[in-house]
Design a protein around this motif. Structure first.
Motif, PDB file in Angstrom:
ATOM      1  N   PHE A  29      -2.715 -43.937  11.419  1.00 48.00           N
ATOM      2  CA  PHE A  29      -3.265 -43.592  10.105  1.00 48.00           C
ATOM      3  C   PHE A  29      -4.784 -43.676  10.179  1.00 48.00           C
ATOM      4  CE2 PHE A  29      -4.694 -44.664   5.827  1.00 48.00           C
ATOM      5  CZ  PHE A  29      -4.061 -43.674   5.087  1.00 48.00           C
ATOM      6  N   CYS A  30      -5.457 -42.566   9.851  1.00 52.61           N
ATOM      7  CA  CYS A  30      -6.923 -42.544   9.850  1.00 52.61           C
ATOM      8  C   CYS A  30      -7.419 -43.026   8.496  1.00 52.61           C
ATOM      9  CB  CYS A  30      -7.443 -41.138  10.146  1.00 52.61           C
ATOM     10  SG  CYS A  30      -9.248 -41.064  10.056  1.00 52.61           S
ATOM     11  N   ASP A  31      -8.154 -44.153   8.520  1.00 50.29           N
ATOM     12  CA  ASP A  31      -8.644 -44.741   7.279  1.00 50.29           C
ATOM     13  C   ASP A  31      -9.736 -43.874   6.666  1.00 50.29           C
ATOM     14  OD1 ASP A  31      -8.446 -46.917   5.427  1.00 50.29           O
ATOM     15  OD2 ASP A  31     -10.411 -47.571   6.121  1.00 50.29           O
ATOM     16  N   ASN A  32     -10.561 -43.240   7.488  1.00 47.07           N
ATOM     17  CA  ASN A  32     -11.659 -42.403   6.987  1.00 47.07           C
ATOM     18  C   ASN A  32     -11.137 -41.177   6.246  1.00 47.07           C
ATOM     19  OD1 ASN A  32     -12.649 -44.046   9.284  1.00 47.07           O
ATOM     20  ND2 ASN A  32     -14.594 -43.096   8.740  1.00 47.07           N
ATOM     21  N   ASP A  33     -10.123 -40.554   6.828  1.00 45.67           N
ATOM     22  CA  ASP A  33      -9.600 -39.310   6.240  1.00 45.67           C
ATOM     23  C   ASP A  33      -8.407 -39.562   5.329  1.00 45.67           C
ATOM     24  OD1 ASP A  33     -11.450 -37.778   7.704  1.00 45.67           O
ATOM     25  OD2 ASP A  33     -10.164 -37.908   9.466  1.00 45.67           O
ATOM     26  N   GLN A  34      -7.854 -40.795   5.388  1.00 48.52           N
ATOM     27  CA  GLN A  34      -6.653 -41.139   4.614  1.00 48.52           C
ATOM     28  C   GLN A  34      -5.499 -40.187   4.930  1.00 48.52           C
ATOM     29  OE1 GLN A  34      -6.460 -43.915   2.019  1.00 48.52           O
ATOM     30  NE2 GLN A  34      -8.040 -44.467   3.489  1.00 48.52           N
ATOM     31  N   GLU A  46     -12.095 -35.290  16.598  1.00 53.26           N
ATOM     32  CA  GLU A  46     -12.260 -35.382  15.150  1.00 53.26           C
ATOM     33  C   GLU A  46     -12.220 -36.822  14.635  1.00 53.26           C
ATOM     34  OE1 GLU A  46      -9.536 -32.827  13.000  1.00 53.26           O
ATOM     35  OE2 GLU A  46     -10.377 -33.610  11.126  1.00 53.26           O
ATOM     36  N   HIS A  47     -11.301 -37.621  15.190  1.00 52.62           N
ATOM     37  CA  HIS A  47     -11.120 -38.983  14.660  1.00 52.62           C
ATOM     38  C   HIS A  47     -11.677 -40.041  15.608  1.00 52.62           C
ATOM     39  CE1 HIS A  47      -8.514 -37.122  11.676  1.00 52.62           C
ATOM     40  NE2 HIS A  47      -7.933 -36.479  12.680  1.00 52.62           N
ATOM     41  N   LYS A  48     -12.530 -39.567  16.579  1.00 54.77           N
ATOM     42  CA  LYS A  48     -13.032 -40.449  17.630  1.00 54.77           C
ATOM     43  C   LYS A  48     -13.736 -41.673  17.055  1.00 54.77           C
ATOM     44  CE  LYS A  48     -16.295 -39.852  20.828  1.00 54.77           C
ATOM     45  NZ  LYS A  48     -17.176 -39.052  21.714  1.00 54.77           N
ATOM     46  N   ASN A  49     -14.599 -41.442  16.074  1.00 47.66           N
ATOM     47  CA  ASN A  49     -15.393 -42.544  15.512  1.00 47.66           C
ATOM     48  C   ASN A  49     -14.822 -43.065  14.199  1.00 47.66           C
ATOM     49  OD1 ASN A  49     -17.380 -42.395  17.631  1.00 47.66           O
ATOM     50  ND2 ASN A  49     -18.154 -40.547  16.628  1.00 47.66           N
ATOM     51  N   HIS A  50     -13.548 -42.699  13.917  1.00 45.99           N
ATOM     52  CA  HIS A  50     -12.932 -43.132  12.665  1.00 45.99           C
ATOM     53  C   HIS A  50     -12.167 -44.437  12.847  1.00 45.99           C
ATOM     54  CE1 HIS A  50     -12.959 -38.814  10.818  1.00 45.99           C
ATOM     55  NE2 HIS A  50     -14.158 -39.340  10.980  1.00 45.99           N
ATOM     56  N   VAL A  51     -11.936 -45.128  11.742  1.00 44.81           N
ATOM     57  CA  VAL A  51     -11.118 -46.340  11.768  1.00 44.81           C
ATOM     58  C   VAL A  51      -9.661 -45.914  11.708  1.00 44.81           C
ATOM     59  CG1 VAL A  51     -10.593 -48.527  10.632  1.00 44.81           C
ATOM     60  CG2 VAL A  51     -12.919 -47.627  10.563  1.00 44.81           C
TER      61      VAL A  51
END
Ligand SMILES: [Zn+2]
Ligand SMILES: [Zn+2]
Length: 131
Positions: A29-34, A46-51
């Motif tokens: 689950f990507c916290d940045n994009d929900q 895309e989600h490399k630097n995401h939580v």
């Protein structure tokens, strides 16, 4: 009425169950994009630097967040309740003062009445004396 599922709902369920891009079940689950991510999504730039959480962890976080939210609402409610009772105290004080005021007015009115009666009596006495 047809028993067919709402197409929009069906679409959402499909989206929830599988990653739209890679057609794989979501594991993260990507916290940045929900949004939920599959393993391939997670490896993408895309989600490399995401939580990103594991789905299980995300569910727990959500529960925790829900609990925090509940606690927040409860404390806010109790604060509002306290404010409300403080306001009631103020109203009570105001009411009390108003009652005091009217008592004072009542007392002075009584004084005036008694004074007026005394005056009347005195004037009658004076009249009686004269006649
Ligand atoms: Zn994917
Ligand atoms: Zn992301």
């Amino acid at each position: 009425m047809s028993k067919k599922l709402n197409p929009q709902l069906q679409h959402n369920i499909r989206e929830d169950a599988y990653c739209e891009t890679h057609l794989e079940p979501p594991q993260l689950f990507c916290d940045n994009d929900q949004v939920t991510l599959c393993g391939k999504c997670f490896q993408s730039q895309e989600h490399k630097n995401h939580v990103v959480y594991g789905i299980q962890e995300a569910a727990e976080n959500y529960r925790e967040e829900e609990q925090n939210f509940k606690t927040m609402i409860e404390s806010e409610y109790s604060m509002q309740f306290r404010l409300l009772s403080e306001e009631n105290d103020l109203n009570f004080l105001r009411l009390h003062r108003y009652q005091c005021d009217s008592n004072i007015r009542g007392v002075s009115l009584n004084h005036l009445n008694r004074f007026a009666t005394e005056l009347e009596e005195k004037s009658q006495e004076m009249l009686q004396v004269r006649y």
